[in-house]
Write a protein that holds these residues in place. Structure first.
Motif, PDB file in Angstrom:
ATOM      1  N   ALA A 127       0.830  -1.204   0.000  1.00  0.00           N
ATOM      2  CA  ALA A 127       0.000   0.000   0.000  1.00  0.00           C
ATOM      3  C   ALA A 127       0.866   1.256   0.000  1.00  0.00           C
ATOM      4  CB  ALA A 127      -0.930   0.003   1.210  1.00  0.00           C
ATOM      5  N   ALA A 128       1.974   1.225   0.759  1.00  0.00           N
ATOM      6  CA  ALA A 128       2.878   2.373   0.804  1.00  0.00           C
ATOM      7  C   ALA A 128       3.555   2.583  -0.540  1.00  0.00           C
ATOM      8  CB  ALA A 128       3.918   2.174   1.900  1.00  0.00           C
ATOM      9  N   LEU A 129       3.928   1.476  -1.198  1.00  0.00           N
ATOM     10  CA  LEU A 129       4.525   1.593  -2.529  1.00  0.00           C
ATOM     11  C   LEU A 129       3.549   2.244  -3.494  1.00  0.00           C
ATOM     12  CD1 LEU A 129       6.707   0.940  -4.653  1.00  0.00           C
ATOM     13  CD2 LEU A 129       5.627  -1.309  -4.911  1.00  0.00           C
ATOM     14  N   GLY A 130       2.287   1.836  -3.447  1.00  0.00           N
ATOM     15  CA  GLY A 130       1.289   2.432  -4.320  1.00  0.00           C
ATOM     16  C   GLY A 130       1.133   3.921  -4.084  1.00  0.00           C
TER      17      GLY A 130
ATOM     18  N   GLY B  15       8.358  -6.621   1.326  1.00  0.00           N
ATOM     19  CA  GLY B  15       8.101  -5.199   1.175  1.00  0.00           C
ATOM     20  C   GLY B  15       9.352  -4.421   0.839  1.00  0.00           C
ATOM     21  N   VAL B  16      10.135  -4.916  -0.129  1.00  0.00           N
ATOM     22  CA  VAL B  16      11.405  -4.274  -0.476  1.00  0.00           C
ATOM     23  C   VAL B  16      11.436  -3.976  -1.974  1.00  0.00           C
ATOM     24  CG1 VAL B  16      13.915  -4.502  -0.573  1.00  0.00           C
ATOM     25  CG2 VAL B  16      12.647  -5.399   1.393  1.00  0.00           C
ATOM     26  N   LEU B  17      11.630  -2.708  -2.317  1.00  0.00           N
ATOM     27  CA  LEU B  17      11.785  -2.260  -3.701  1.00  0.00           C
ATOM     28  C   LEU B  17      13.255  -1.981  -3.967  1.00  0.00           C
ATOM     29  CD1 LEU B  17      10.496  -1.173  -6.411  1.00  0.00           C
ATOM     30  CD2 LEU B  17      10.573   1.088  -5.316  1.00  0.00           C
TER      31      LEU B  17
ATOM     32  N   THR C  19       8.227   4.789   4.002  1.00  0.00           N
ATOM     33  CA  THR C  19       9.020   3.604   4.341  1.00  0.00           C
ATOM     34  C   THR C  19       8.626   3.048   5.702  1.00  0.00           C
ATOM     35  OG1 THR C  19      10.801   4.946   5.289  1.00  0.00           O
ATOM     36  CG2 THR C  19      10.998   4.328   2.959  1.00  0.00           C
ATOM     37  N   GLY C  20       8.896   1.760   5.889  1.00  0.00           N
ATOM     38  CA  GLY C  20       8.689   1.122   7.168  1.00  0.00           C
ATOM     39  C   GLY C  20       9.834   1.407   8.112  1.00  0.00           C
TER      40      GLY C  20
ATOM     41  N   ASP D 188       6.051  -0.773 -14.303  1.00  0.00           N
ATOM     42  CA  ASP D 188       4.633  -0.555 -14.635  1.00  0.00           C
ATOM     43  C   ASP D 188       3.721  -1.649 -14.089  1.00  0.00           C
ATOM     44  OD1 ASP D 188       5.187   1.794 -15.899  1.00  0.00           O
ATOM     45  OD2 ASP D 188       5.179   0.960 -17.926  1.00  0.00           O
ATOM     46  N   ARG D 189       4.291  -2.807 -13.760  1.00  0.00           N
ATOM     47  CA  ARG D 189       3.467  -3.874 -13.174  1.00  0.00           C
ATOM     48  C   ARG D 189       3.235  -3.670 -11.672  1.00  0.00           C
ATOM     49  NH1 ARG D 189       6.482  -7.177 -16.826  1.00  0.00           N
ATOM     50  NH2 ARG D 189       8.026  -7.660 -15.206  1.00  0.00           N
ATOM     51  N   LEU D 190       3.960  -2.762 -11.055  1.00  0.00           N
ATOM     52  CA  LEU D 190       3.806  -2.546  -9.625  1.00  0.00           C
ATOM     53  C   LEU D 190       2.560  -1.728  -9.315  1.00  0.00           C
ATOM     54  CD1 LEU D 190       7.489  -1.737  -8.633  1.00  0.00           C
ATOM     55  CD2 LEU D 190       6.301  -3.935  -8.550  1.00  0.00           C
TER      56      LEU D 190
END
Length: 214
Positions: free
Chosen positions: A16-19, A100-102, A131-132, A212-214
């Motif tokens: 959710a945070a990435l979005g 949860g790692v980009l 970030t967490g 783009d898939r994220l």
């Protein structure tokens, strides 16, 4: 183009945070008060080296500020940054949803000026509030061409939910060195799945499509 820098970021972002981060508009460059600390420090001696920030502050800041203000969200900005790679295999985007790692890597960041490294770090810095507890970091480094003893780091950025700051190679030696080691491992792995792989004949994942898939 002259010898490029390599750029890498590892950000702890739950889905959710990435979005939220990818959909948000970039923050103004003027909010980043300590960006002048990016001066091209040598890892070994803590001395100025590389492309000192003092050579190009005005034009580079003005250009990056204009890029960040053009209305795009972070997804579009990162997409454009990844497309600066000389070949698709020289950039990479990975997201481990379970952890949860980009991870974002670009091995061929332009170095005629400081604009592209500053652009990348500004985009990464904006992720800090999302970030967490583990935060994240980003590194811009002269990795490809020199030998291991002659590499230098242009900048290391540490991220936490409370914000982001530029690390100093002496005052923040442990965190700085750990980030550089992790970045070097990512640089070595990017574009090379096997011994005979050639990034110029890349058949692996396209970094922009992965984003783009994220």
């Amino acid at each position: 183009m002259s010898e490029p820098y390599c750029a890498m970021a590892r950000l702890h972002l739950e889905p959710a945070a990435l979005g939220r981060y990818l959909a948000a508009a970039p923050r103004p460059l003027a909010e980043w008060a300590d960006r002048a600390g990016l001066t091209g420090w040598h890892d070994r001696r803590g001395e100025d080296g590389g492309l000192p920030w003092s050579l190009h502050p005005g034009p580079d800041e003005e250009t990056v500020a204009r890029w960040l203000a053009d209305g795009d969200d972070h997804r579009a900005q990162l997409r454009a940054f990844l497309r600066t790679a000389e070949e698709p295999g020289l950039a990479r985007v990975d997201y481990d949803a379970g952890r949860g790692v980009l991870t974002v890597v670009n091995l061929t960041v332009h170095r005629e000026s400081f604009r592209d490294p500053l652009w990348f770090l500004a985009l990464v810095r904006a992720a800090a509030p999302e970030t967490g507890p583990a935060g994240g970091f980003a590194v811009v480094r002269d990795h490809i061409w020199p030998g291991p003893r002659d590499r230098y780091t242009l900048g290391v950025l540490a991220l936490a939910p409370a914000g982001a700051r530029v690390l100093h190679p002496v005052a923040d030696a442990a965190a700085y060195a750990a980030a550089v080691r992790a970045a070097d491992a990512e640089f070595e792995a990017t574009g090379q799945v096997g011994e005979d792989d050639d990034p110029e004949e890349w058949n692996g994942p396209d970094p922009v499509e992965a984003l783009d898939r994220l």
